[in-house]
Design a protein around this motif. Structure first.
Motif, PDB file in Angstrom:
ATOM      1  N   GLU A 124      -8.789   4.551   4.277  1.00  0.00           N
ATOM      2  CA  GLU A 124      -9.303   4.485   2.908  1.00  0.00           C
ATOM      3  C   GLU A 124     -10.483   5.413   2.643  1.00  0.00           C
ATOM      4  O   GLU A 124     -10.777   5.696   1.493  1.00  0.00           O
ATOM      5  CB  GLU A 124      -9.652   3.038   2.543  1.00  0.00           C
ATOM      6  N   VAL A 139      -4.968   6.431   0.216  1.00  0.00           N
ATOM      7  CA  VAL A 139      -4.435   5.066   0.154  1.00  0.00           C
ATOM      8  C   VAL A 139      -4.503   4.526  -1.267  1.00  0.00           C
ATOM      9  O   VAL A 139      -5.511   4.694  -1.951  1.00  0.00           O
ATOM     10  CB  VAL A 139      -5.232   4.117   1.082  1.00  0.00           C
ATOM     11  N   ALA A 188       0.853  -1.181   0.000  1.00  0.00           N
ATOM     12  CA  ALA A 188       0.000   0.000   0.000  1.00  0.00           C
ATOM     13  C   ALA A 188       0.891   1.233   0.000  1.00  0.00           C
ATOM     14  O   ALA A 188       2.004   1.212   0.541  1.00  0.00           O
ATOM     15  CB  ALA A 188      -0.916   0.020   1.219  1.00  0.00           C
ATOM     16  N   ARG A 210      -3.600   0.718  -3.140  1.00  0.00           N
ATOM     17  CA  ARG A 210      -3.184  -0.680  -2.944  1.00  0.00           C
ATOM     18  C   ARG A 210      -2.484  -1.145  -4.210  1.00  0.00           C
ATOM     19  O   ARG A 210      -2.959  -0.888  -5.313  1.00  0.00           O
ATOM     20  CB  ARG A 210      -4.380  -1.557  -2.636  1.00  0.00           C
ATOM     21  N   TYR A 269      -7.197   2.472  -6.083  1.00  0.00           N
ATOM     22  CA  TYR A 269      -7.435   3.565  -5.138  1.00  0.00           C
ATOM     23  C   TYR A 269      -8.902   3.939  -5.209  1.00  0.00           C
ATOM     24  O   TYR A 269      -9.607   3.574  -6.143  1.00  0.00           O
ATOM     25  CB  TYR A 269      -6.540   4.773  -5.444  1.00  0.00           C
ATOM     26  N   ARG A 270      -9.362   4.658  -4.187  1.00  0.00           N
ATOM     27  CA  ARG A 270     -10.752   5.120  -4.160  1.00  0.00           C
ATOM     28  C   ARG A 270     -10.794   6.576  -4.608  1.00  0.00           C
ATOM     29  O   ARG A 270      -9.960   7.378  -4.222  1.00  0.00           O
ATOM     30  CB  ARG A 270     -11.351   4.983  -2.765  1.00  0.00           C
ATOM     31  N   ASN A 316     -14.044   2.524  -6.632  1.00  0.00           N
ATOM     32  CA  ASN A 316     -12.725   1.889  -6.695  1.00  0.00           C
ATOM     33  C   ASN A 316     -12.211   2.001  -8.121  1.00  0.00           C
ATOM     34  O   ASN A 316     -12.896   1.618  -9.063  1.00  0.00           O
ATOM     35  CB  ASN A 316     -12.810   0.412  -6.304  1.00  0.00           C
ATOM     36  N   ILE A 345       0.484   5.055   1.349  1.00  0.00           N
ATOM     37  CA  ILE A 345      -0.399   5.849   2.186  1.00  0.00           C
ATOM     38  C   ILE A 345       0.160   7.261   2.293  1.00  0.00           C
ATOM     39  O   ILE A 345       1.361   7.450   2.451  1.00  0.00           O
ATOM     40  CB  ILE A 345      -0.590   5.193   3.568  1.00  0.00           C
ATOM     41  N   ILE A 390      -4.612   0.623   7.211  1.00  0.00           N
ATOM     42  CA  ILE A 390      -4.948   1.016   5.846  1.00  0.00           C
ATOM     43  C   ILE A 390      -6.458   1.204   5.710  1.00  0.00           C
ATOM     44  O   ILE A 390      -6.931   2.195   5.156  1.00  0.00           O
ATOM     45  CB  ILE A 390      -4.443  -0.044   4.832  1.00  0.00           C
ATOM     46  N   GLN A 391      -7.220   0.258   6.214  1.00  0.00           N
ATOM     47  CA  GLN A 391      -8.681   0.347   6.115  1.00  0.00           C
ATOM     48  C   GLN A 391      -9.211   1.595   6.814  1.00  0.00           C
ATOM     49  O   GLN A 391     -10.154   2.216   6.336  1.00  0.00           O
ATOM     50  CB  GLN A 391      -9.329  -0.914   6.681  1.00  0.00           C
TER      51      GLN A 391
END
Length: 150
Positions: A63, A69, A4, A71, A133-134, A139, A6, A59-60
């Protein structure tokens, strides 16, 4: 391997949390060897998620922040991926000066990805086969382009 990126700028306490959950083998600041080294507390961090369950929760928790974040999947060790991403930090402008390329932020990467050629996309991704990524509650998934003859 699962990784990830971040953005530590999204949360003042995130660097402390990263350091408490992972040693150097699982977390590296991309700014650590750059002119921006004084800003590691507010820059991008590469995390190796495999074997570090504490990092998954961290990480969660981040997000939900826009661009915080990304991934990644890559079939290389942490050091090789770190070196590749570190090499992507600087973008040479047409006037010869350098600019910091904020690729770890999905908002910036989304714009960049649309203007890169498939060859440039492949070079940018390097050993990364999958990047997500969001963005605006969606997503976004990027896959390394497969080039003819490769």
């Amino acid at each position: 391997m699962n990784y990830a990126l971040i953005d530590a700028a999204t949360s003042p306490a995130i660097v402390h949390a990263i350091r408490s959950h992972a040693g150097r083998a699982h977390a590296r600041a991309l700014f650590e060897r750059q002119p921006e080294a004084a800003n590691v507390h507010a820059g991008p961090w590469l995390l190796r998620l495999d074997g570090e369950p504490g990092l998954q929760g961290l990480i969660q928790s981040q997000e939900g922040c826009a661009g915080a974040v990304a991934r990644l999947r890559a079939e290389v060790e942490m050091e090789e991926l770190f070196l590749h991403l570190e090499a992507q930090l600087d973008l040479r402008l047409t006037n010869g000066s350098l600019a910091l390329l904020r690729f770890w932020d999905g908002r910036a990467l989304n714009r960049l990805w649309r203007v890169l050629t498939p060859l440039q996309q492949r070079k940018f991704m390097g050993p990364v086969t999958y990047w997500s990524y969001r963005l605006e509650e969606r997503n976004i998934e990027l896959h390394r382009p497969i080039m003819e003859g490769s």
